[in-house]
Design an enzyme around this catalytic site. Structure first.
Site, short mmCIF file in Angstrom:
data_model
loop_
_atom_site.label_atom_id
_atom_site.label_comp_id
_atom_site.label_asym_id
_atom_site.label_seq_id
_atom_site.Cartn_x
_atom_site.Cartn_y
_atom_site.Cartn_z
N SER A 194 -0.28 10.29 -1.89
CA SER A 194 -0.96 10.19 -2.97
C SER A 194 -1.41 10.69 -3.02
O SER A 194 -0.53 12.20 -3.45
CB SER A 194 -1.64 8.58 -3.01
N GLU A 322 7.66 1.60 -5.09
CA GLU A 322 6.00 2.59 -5.43
C GLU A 322 5.39 2.52 -7.09
O GLU A 322 4.47 1.66 -6.32
CB GLU A 322 6.47 4.25 -5.87
N HIS A 427 3.43 1.12 -3.02
CA HIS A 427 2.49 2.11 -2.90
C HIS A 427 1.54 1.66 -2.03
O HIS A 427 0.98 1.06 -2.90
CB HIS A 427 1.76 2.32 -4.15
#
Length: 519
Positions: A194, A322, A427
């Site tokens: 990330s 995600e 995610h």
């Protein structure tokens, strides 16, 4: 926050680093050293300064506990968690080694945690490096870097990108000291997820980071990079929350926790700035690396296209779904209206869109044409997954490959069984799988109770790929090429196939991921 059980005090390992001697612990067959300073505390006269080399200490310093984290935003209660460890020694490293000593020559993996450049601390249980070190035969390093206004605010009188400079300082510490822990300073791999993946991408573009690592793993690269003007405007709004000007002189008088709270306050109402701050306001992205021409001369995609990564082996990828976890956290899962989907398409879609200073009509049309059966929820998820994570990751690999470098690409497609199984391959799911910490920390909730056998098997495959790449540059599948576009899919039945998100790839193929600017 310390994970694992220590062995008797007689087995506590000692090593000497640049600052002095440190004594760690033995935990499950691995030597562990926590909370070793790699720079002076960035407080007082060093507030908002570039990191300074740490001064030495007398005697043997106990390295059994994580150092205090830098000031945190309030997401997921991180601000409260940060206050549980008192102190201002924010810039510390932690080391897990299966074989400490100067002659081992083991590969080194240096982790950069994510958190939208607003939160993040190395002492979280999901980042425990014991299993990765023990089973992978590598030395694992984690560290803290400044986030939020402390690390990424554009403050008059302060260097930009202080959080990135902290990362460089940590890597310099690794270069100078890791041999004592059994690591090879010439075989360092940086890996992050990330904002940590965005940081890895930034390091590839930073002259100051040249020579500090030979391999890089960028997981779910956050693709937001600010212009100085955009960053300064957001910082001015944060300072105004406290009645301050965005200068070192005024902001250094404020308690760091109050600055973090001011950043949270601006983040909570960013949409009112959408006409000025553009797409980041719609996603409440308050901080990102700043492309200011010095610390960060150009975007990572431009740097790799120019050949900056030819000498670096790259592993990069993303999860399939995600955005879904983030949509759930916003309370919109299954609730996205046609109007909300249309706004997302116009704001985030490429090519004649809000990203390009247009009305967004063409970006929306591209998605509707490519996904004719998609409803509001799917369109909302697809365009945001692509804008902030999936396409920045893919384009990093493409830029590396087209410039003559080597990149391996993966996609995590295994659907997480936790939280009712509605989040898919969301995610953050890769973090517990890569570290093998399937039953600790917040991301473990995605795995569910158990964890199920397929999660353990998938985790073992991903750990083997990551440590294999760190050891010899080969994760176990072919490099990405523009013609075949082969990628590894991580699922219950792993496979190597053509990149599966072809529709999105075509929509974004001409987008360059430029610096985000004031509108």
């Amino acid at each position: 926050m310390t994970a694992g059980m220590s062995e008797p005090s007689g087995s506590r390992p000692e090593v000497r680093v640049a600052g002095g001697a440190v004594r760690g612990l033995r935990e499950a067959g691995v030597s562990v050293f926590r909370g070793i300073p790699f720079a002076e505390p960035p407080v007082g006269g060093l507030r908002f300064a570039a990191p300074r080399p740490v001064r030495g200490w007398d005697g043997v310093r106990t390295a059994a506990s994580f150092g205090p984290p830098p000031p945190q935003g309030g997401h997921f209660g991180m601000d409260v968690l940060a206050r549980e460890v008192v102190g201002d020694d924010w810039l510390t490293v932690n080391v897990w080694s299966p074989e400490p000593g100067p002659g081992a020559g083991l590969p080194v993996m240096v982790w950069i945690q994510g958190g939208a450049y607003t939160i993040g601390m190395s002492g979280l249980p999901e980042y425990d490096g014991g299993r990765l070190a023990r089973e992978g035969g590598v030395v694992v390093v984690t560290f803290n870097y400044r986030v939020g206004l402390e690390g990424f605010g554009q403050i008059e009188g302060a260097p930009a990108n202080r959080g990135l400079l902290d990362q460089v300082a940590a890597l310099e510490w690794v270069r100078d000291n890791i041999r004592a822990f059994g690591g090879d300073p010439d075989r360092v791999t940086v890996f992050g997820q990330s904002a940590g993946g965005g940081s890895v991408a930034a390091l590839l573009a930073m002259p100051r980071a040249t020579g500090l690592f030979c391999r890089a793993v960028a997981q779910s690269v956050q693709g937001t990079f600010f212009s100085p003007e955009l960053a300064a405007d957001i910082t001015t709004a944060c300072a105004a929350e406290l009645g301050l000007r965005p200068t070192v002189e005024e902001m250094s008088t404020v308690d760091p926790a109050r600055l973090s709270a001011a950043g949270d306050a601006v983040g909570a109402k960013m949409e009112q700035w959408a006409d000025r701050w553009g797409p980041v306001a719609h996603r409440s992205i308050t901080f990102s690396p700043v492309v200011e021409g010095d610390v960060l001369p150009v975007t990572p995609w431009q740097a790799l296209a120019d050949g900056a990564g030819r000498g670096i082996e790259l592993l990069v990828g993303h999860t399939r779904d995600e955005q879904r976890l983030l949509t759930a956290l916003d309370g919109l899962l299954g609730q996205v209206t046609p109007e909300q989907a249309e706004t997302a398409l116009r704001v985030f879609g490429p090519g004649g869109s809000a990203l390009d200073g247009d009305d967004g009509g063409d970006g929306a049309r591209r998605y509707r044409d490519a996904f004719p059966a998609a409803g509001p929820d799917e369109l909302h998820e697809l365009v945001q997954s692509d804008w902030v994570f999936r396409m920045p990751s893919l384009h990093l690999a493409q830029a590396q490959s087209e410039a003559g470098g080597r990149a391996h690409v993966y996609e995590l497609t295994w659907s997480a069984p936790g939280m009712g199984g509605v989040l898919g391959a969301c995610h953050g799911l890769d973090v517990p799988l890569v570290f093998g910490n399937l039953d600790r920390g917040q991301p473990a909730a995605l795995i569910g109770e158990g964890p199920p056998p397929e999660a353990a098997e998938l985790s073992a495959r991903m750990r083997a790929a990551w440590t294999g790449f760190a050891t010899n540059g080969d994760p176990g599948w072919p490099a990405y090429e523009a013609e075949r576009r082969l990628v590894r899919l991580f699922d219950t039945r792993p496979s190597v196939t053509t990149y599966p998100e072809e529709a999105s790839r075509r929509i974004w193929q001409d987008h360059t991921f430029p610096v985000l600017r004031l509108l």
